[in-house]
Design an enzyme around this catalytic site. Structure first.
Site, PDB file in Angstrom:
ATOM      1  N   TYR A  98      28.888  31.793 -32.307  1.00 25.89           N
ATOM      2  CA  TYR A  98      28.062  30.887 -31.485  1.00 25.89           C
ATOM      3  C   TYR A  98      28.467  30.992 -30.009  1.00 25.89           C
ATOM      4  CZ  TYR A  98      26.538  26.487 -29.344  1.00 25.89           C
ATOM      5  OH  TYR A  98      26.004  25.551 -28.498  1.00 25.89           O
TER       6      TYR A  98
ATOM      7  N   SER B 250      27.195  26.421 -23.271  1.00 18.83           N
ATOM      8  CA  SER B 250      28.079  25.521 -24.015  1.00 18.83           C
ATOM      9  C   SER B 250      29.520  25.629 -23.537  1.00 18.83           C
ATOM     10  CB  SER B 250      28.002  25.905 -25.496  1.00 18.83           C
ATOM     11  OG  SER B 250      29.066  25.337 -26.198  1.00 18.83           O
TER      12      SER B 250
HETATM   13  N1  NAD Z   1      24.629  18.946 -28.784  1.00 15.61           N
HETATM   14  C1  NAD Z   1      25.703  19.475 -28.202  1.00 15.61           C
HETATM   15  O1  NAD Z   1      26.815  18.897 -28.230  1.00 15.61           O
HETATM   16  C2  NAD Z   1      25.604  20.790 -27.470  1.00 15.61           C
HETATM   17  C3  NAD Z   1      26.764  21.262 -26.800  1.00 15.61           C
HETATM   18  C4  NAD Z   1      26.680  22.482 -26.132  1.00 15.61           C
HETATM   19  C5  NAD Z   1      25.484  23.181 -26.085  1.00 15.61           C
HETATM   20  N2  NAD Z   1      24.385  22.701 -26.746  1.00 15.61           N
HETATM   21  C6  NAD Z   1      23.155  23.478 -26.684  1.00 15.61           C
HETATM   22  O2  NAD Z   1      22.091  22.630 -26.283  1.00 15.61           O
HETATM   23  C7  NAD Z   1      20.880  23.049 -26.922  1.00 15.61           C
HETATM   24  C8  NAD Z   1      20.256  21.885 -27.679  1.00 15.61           C
HETATM   25  O3  NAD Z   1      21.190  21.420 -28.644  1.00 15.61           O
HETATM   26  P1  NAD Z   1      20.897  20.195 -29.610  1.00 15.61           P
HETATM   27  O4  NAD Z   1      22.195  19.540 -29.923  1.00 15.61           O
HETATM   28  O5  NAD Z   1      19.768  19.405 -29.077  1.00 15.61           O
HETATM   29  O6  NAD Z   1      20.460  20.998 -30.927  1.00 15.61           O
HETATM   30  P2  NAD Z   1      19.214  20.789 -31.914  1.00 15.61           P
HETATM   31  O7  NAD Z   1      19.484  21.669 -33.091  1.00 15.61           O
HETATM   32  O8  NAD Z   1      19.000  19.334 -32.162  1.00 15.61           O
HETATM   33  O9  NAD Z   1      17.992  21.362 -31.065  1.00 15.61           O
HETATM   34  C9  NAD Z   1      17.675  22.738 -31.029  1.00 15.61           C
HETATM   35  C10 NAD Z   1      16.213  22.863 -31.362  1.00 15.61           C
HETATM   36  O10 NAD Z   1      15.870  24.256 -31.308  1.00 15.61           O
HETATM   37  C11 NAD Z   1      14.969  24.532 -32.373  1.00 15.61           C
HETATM   38  N3  NAD Z   1      15.076  25.955 -32.716  1.00 15.61           N
HETATM   39  C12 NAD Z   1      16.089  26.568 -33.386  1.00 15.61           C
HETATM   40  N4  NAD Z   1      15.796  27.872 -33.580  1.00 15.61           N
HETATM   41  C13 NAD Z   1      14.579  28.080 -33.011  1.00 15.61           C
HETATM   42  C14 NAD Z   1      13.727  29.213 -32.923  1.00 15.61           C
HETATM   43  N5  NAD Z   1      14.095  30.396 -33.454  1.00 15.61           N
HETATM   44  N6  NAD Z   1      12.536  29.082 -32.296  1.00 15.61           N
HETATM   45  C15 NAD Z   1      12.144  27.884 -31.775  1.00 15.61           C
HETATM   46  N7  NAD Z   1      12.898  26.772 -31.859  1.00 15.61           N
HETATM   47  C16 NAD Z   1      14.105  26.865 -32.471  1.00 15.61           C
HETATM   48  C17 NAD Z   1      15.409  23.639 -33.521  1.00 15.61           C
HETATM   49  O11 NAD Z   1      14.381  23.410 -34.467  1.00 15.61           O
HETATM   50  C18 NAD Z   1      15.864  22.379 -32.783  1.00 15.61           C
HETATM   51  O12 NAD Z   1      14.826  21.415 -32.738  1.00 15.61           O
HETATM   52  C19 NAD Z   1      21.245  24.241 -27.818  1.00 15.61           C
HETATM   53  O13 NAD Z   1      21.013  25.420 -27.078  1.00 15.61           O
HETATM   54  C20 NAD Z   1      22.739  24.054 -28.024  1.00 15.61           C
HETATM   55  O14 NAD Z   1      23.372  25.274 -28.318  1.00 15.61           O
HETATM   56  C21 NAD Z   1      24.417  21.523 -27.431  1.00 15.61           C
END
Ligand code: NAD
Length: 316
Positions: A151, A126
């Site tokens: 985070y 991130s």
């Molecule tokens: N969306 C953004 O702007 C953004 C920015 C930087 C980094 N990220 C990273 O990208 C990745 C995806 O983000 P997103 O926005 O799609 O989030 P999201 O919450 O929509 O997706 C994450 C998924 O992981 C699953 N999850 C959580 N804990 C879990 C566990 N213990 N075991 C199995 N599954 C689990 C959740 O149910 C969810 O479906 C994450 O790692 C997030 O930190 C996202």
């Protein structure tokens, strides 16, 4: 190619499954946690049900025994690790949970990769690892030793442990620093979706700070394009590298709200509140390294991306 995608039912994961399902045999792993409504996640991947190339596994990455079963049953060529507790502010309330999922869960996966000789791994990091970096745009070579939320610390820790597995076990790795991702199926806790929904409902939106904080908002299609290019990168040898995936364009909070107002043709009612702890002042990606090494080339400007997002939101 057999590919494990963790967090497959989430915002980014569901788009990635959609992009890969023609060419990859996907095991989509997710625990459907209640960080936001699990029904939204079921909906995100409902279009994949019945696809011969997609299998859903409901498992928690904290559960090493269940993970071991998944790895025993499948010989993976590639793991794309997106599952995480996302969100900056809630990580301040519950740092243990973020540590268990984002750090221990990542180590559990890497251990299964080691035991089962899986050599290709992509980790979702991130932009938050840059903290309040004063130098802009943020480059991968900048020091990232001062994260300002649990985070962010867990994401930096993930990058470090990935490097260790690359070094010790010759796993080819890419750690991708996503900059605020938006678009259809965006997480409901993120500002663009939250504000748009509240404005459509005629509700007051909470605006933290004076509107001058800036974000490098990245449209989901550009993020997916970056991940696809990172797949080619990890498959091309035994590598380790960190890449920014952003648009390299900053948008102030005020401008973000104005763009939504113009697209919805609704004037926002704003409630001005103090800045939140853990929130950084700005994010701004230097993407020259991703362009040169990956061939990453984001194409969606903010107005176009917001218009596509609002078109989708209106039919939800
Ligand atoms: N969306 C953004 O702007 C953004 C920015 C930087 C980094 N990220 C990273 O990208 C990745 C995806 O983000 P997103 O926005 O799609 O989030 P999201 O919450 O929509 O997706 C994450 C998924 O992981 C699953 N999850 C959580 N804990 C879990 C566990 N213990 N075991 C199995 N599954 C689990 C959740 O149910 C969810 O479906 C994450 O790692 C997030 O930190 C996202």
């Amino acid at each position: 190619m057999k590919t494990l995608i963790t967090g497959a039912a989430g915002f980014i994961g569901s788009h990635l499954c959609e992009a890969l399902v023609k060419d990859h045999q996907i095991i989509g792993l997710d625990n459907f946690c209640d960080f936001y409504d699990p029904k939204i996640k079921e909906n995100n991947i409902s279009f994949l049900q019945g696809s011969p190339n997609f299998k859903l596994v409901k498992t928690d990455i904290r559960n090493q025994l269940e993970l071991a079963e998944v790895f025993k049953a499948n010989k993976f060529d590639l793991v794309i690790h997106l599952a995480a507790m996302a969100g900056v502010r809630p990580s301040i309330e519950n740092p243990q949970l973020y540590t268990e999922v984002n750090i221990n869960g990542t180590v559990n996966l890497l251990e299964e990769c080691r035991k089962h000789n899986v050599k290709n791994f992509i980790f979702a990091s991130s932009s938050s690892v840059y903290g309040n970096n004063k130098k802009v745009p943020f480059a991968e070579s900048d020091p990232v030793d001062h994260p300002i939320s649990p985070y962010a610390s867990t994401k930096k820790a993930g990058e470090l442990i990935c490097h260790t597995y690359h070094h010790l076990h010759q796993m080819s790795m890419a750690c991708l620093r996503f900059f605020t991702v938006y678009g259809p199926r965006q997480r409901p806790d993120l500002a663009i979706r939250k504000f748009s929904r509240m404005m459509l409902n005629g509700e007051e939106i909470p605006v933290f700070g004076d509107g001058s904080t800036k974000r490098d908002y990245t449209y989901i299609d550009d993020i997916i394009d970056g991940i696809l290019k990172a797949i080619d990168f990890v498959l091309s040898g035994n590598k380790y590298d960190v890449f920014n995936l952003g648009e390299s364009q900053t948008i102030s909070l005020t401008k973000m709200i104005q763009t939504i107002e113009n697209t919805l043709e609704i004037k926002a009612k704003k409630k001005i509140l103090p800045m939140q702890p853990g929130d950084v002042e700005q994010t701004y990606a230097d993407i020259s390294k991703s362009k040169t090494i990956l061939g990453y080339n984001p194409e969606t400007d903010f107005e176009t991306g917001i218009a596509k997002f609002i078109d989708w939101l209106k039919i939800q």
